[in-house]
Design an enzyme around this catalytic site. Structure first.
Site, short mmCIF file in Angstrom:
data_model
loop_
_atom_site.label_atom_id
_atom_site.label_comp_id
_atom_site.label_asym_id
_atom_site.label_seq_id
_atom_site.Cartn_x
_atom_site.Cartn_y
_atom_site.Cartn_z
CB SER A 172 -65.70 36.94 -63.11
OG SER A 172 -64.56 36.63 -62.34
CE LYS B 118 -64.66 26.84 -67.21
NZ LYS B 118 -63.46 26.99 -66.36
CE LYS C 23 -58.67 29.91 -67.83
NZ LYS C 23 -58.58 29.92 -66.36
CG ASP D 229 -77.35 31.32 -70.79
OD1 ASP D 229 -76.95 30.93 -71.90
OD2 ASP D 229 -78.32 30.82 -70.20
#
Length: 489
Positions: free
Chosen positions: A380, A112, A124, A117
């Protein structure tokens, strides 16, 4: 496992790093997977096996060497720890962390980040509890102790692993993580960047809360503009009046619904854990959301019919179906009952490989999870950049932009002989706030990733999922091989 006894329970947590490419990202996740087998036959692959099946298929079209492919497929490292926390109740309960699930999510996060990019790797993490069963004080102790374990094992830091909220967590838990980390690193000027998804007052970025849901909207809108998608589905490029069904009414599903509704779509169905809500004329999203927050259910909500079997929501006739809940929601048991023209995977891994093949054969367009729900990690990344720069986005440029626009407006006014009203002038010359810049950056990122996916799908004759995996594999392998990280020469 998680074992409760005599006012103390011992929590087992799993943190898995799939890739250490630049700055890895790890999500804190309270796992909840009880409803992930209902739609699947016993012989269907697990969540992790499903991700590996998709990966293997894409690898054949990637042009990447077998040595690199095998390295990319394997997890880099994992950590499992246990620790005691005092609680009030005397009871015994055993829960387990599903390490395969964490591994699947870590792998997806790696791909992802590459697709959009974002220079993180992929990781996780999770604690196997139901947060609704604990008080706020207990959750704080659990979260802080979890962070202590990460600090002691060097599994957290602005240049190491950067947690972000996922299922069962939010800004509150991220604030606890940050504060605990800073106790261990009081002199680290960048310590605020150890975690993302924080409250705005504690270094968070505006737009992070809704980022994944908005990213879903941007991607669906972009794919609807492609002639080949319009031809395959018979749908126009306009969002207006599209009939949309969404499974899941958490942050992702709620904000996706809000943006689709705002742009003229009809949300005809919403599914949650206990039941679903249906209105063929369109649901008032804010009204239903407020009712659900207040009562915890859709039952009795105004202007909707209740669907008791929540999985039936997936079978409603619609233009666009958005699974935004958990993995493995569409399997061989229910795939033939799907009546959507486009499926946008807002959740991670909602379709099993067997079901994916059947949907492709039926001509249903699938917009894959590793592309569609990458809005969260994108913003994020923006928050992490803000924290490392120690400055709010727009602070240095807002007034300068307004001054430049004002001079341009004055020039136009003098040439045309008409002066704008104060409201018109304010609307034109207003400089970008942080939220404007975040939305702009997110939209540009998602559109670019969609276009790259489309380009690969067209040039190689692939479905969009396989094309997205190919792009991710090629980008990561380029960094590994080009930098010498593989030590292959």
């Amino acid at each position: 496992m998680l074992l409760l006894w005599k006012r103390t329970f011992r929590i087992a947590t799993t943190i898995l790093k799939h890739s250490r490419l630049l700055y890895p990202k790890i999500n804190f996740r309270s796992l909840s997977t009880g409803n992930t087998k209902v739609s699947c036959e016993d012989h269907e692959p697990s969540f992790l096996d499903s991700v590996m099946i998709y990966y293997d298929k894409a690898a054949r079209f990637s042009g990447v060497s077998e040595k690199t492919l095998s390295h990319l497929k394997a997890p880099d490292c994992s950590l499992q720890v246990t620790f005691p926390i005092e609680i009030e109740d005397d009871k015994v309960e055993i829960l387990t962390v599903e390490e395969q699930e964490v591994s699947a999510l870590a792998a997806l996060m790696t791909y992802k980040c590459a697709i959009v990019d974002v220079p993180f790797g992929g990781a996780k993490g999770g604690i196997a509890i139901d947060p609704k069963k604990f008080t706020v004080a207990q959750l704080e102790r659990i979260t802080r102790r979890y962070t202590v374990e990460l600090c002691q094992k060097a599994f957290i830091g602005p240049g190491v692993d950067v947690p972000a909220p996922d299922v069962g967590t939010g800004a509150r838990e991220m604030a606890w993580i940050m504060d605990t980390y800073r106790q261990f690193h009081p002199n680290d000027v960048d310590s605020i960047g150890c975690v993302t998804g924080k409250p705005i007052s504690l270094g968070g970025v505006r737009g992070r809360n809704e980022a994944t849901g908005i990213g879903v909207y941007y991607c669906v809108r972009e794919f609807l503009s492609y002639p080949e998608v319009q031809k395959a589905t018979g749908l126009s490029e306009k969002i207006r009046d599209k009939r949309i069904v969404i499974q899941g009414f958490g942050k992702v599903g709620y904000f996706a619904a809000k943006f689709f509704e705002k742009n003229g779509a009809k949300i005809i169905g919403i599914g949650e854990k206990e039941c679903g809500a249906y209105n063929p004329n369109g649901i008032n999203i804010e009204e239903l959301f407020n009712y659900h927050v207040k009562t915890g259910t859709f039952r009795g909500a105004p202007n909707v019919d209740v669907i008791e079997d929540t999985l039936k929501i997936l079978e409603l006739d619609c233009d666009i179906l958005i699974p935004a809940a958990l993995e493995r929601q569409i399997g061989l048991k229910n795939v033939t009952k799907i009546n959507a023209k486009i499926i946008g995977e807002a959740a991670n891994g909602p379709i099993t490989p067997g079901a994916n093949d059947i949907l492709n054969e039926k001509g249903i367009i699938i917009l894959p999870d590793l592309l569609l729900n990458a809005g969260g990690v994108t913003v994020s990344y923006f928050e992490w950049l803000k924290n490392l720069s120690h400055m709010r986005f727009g602070r240095m440029t807002k007034k300068w932009d307004e001054l430049g626009k004002s001079k341009l407006v004055e020039l136009v006014e003098n040439n045309v002989g008409r002066h704008l009203t104060e409201a018109e002038r304010k609307n034109i010359v207003q400089g970008a706030e942080e939220l404007d810049l975040v939305y702009s950056g997110l939209e540009d990122t998602m559109i670019g990733a969609c276009q790259e996916t489309r380009s690969t799908a067209t040039s190689k004759g692939l479905d969009f999922r396989t094309a997205a995996f190919v792009n991710a594999i090629q980008k990561i392998s380029t960094v590994y091989e080009g930098s010498g990280m593989m030590f292959m020469n």
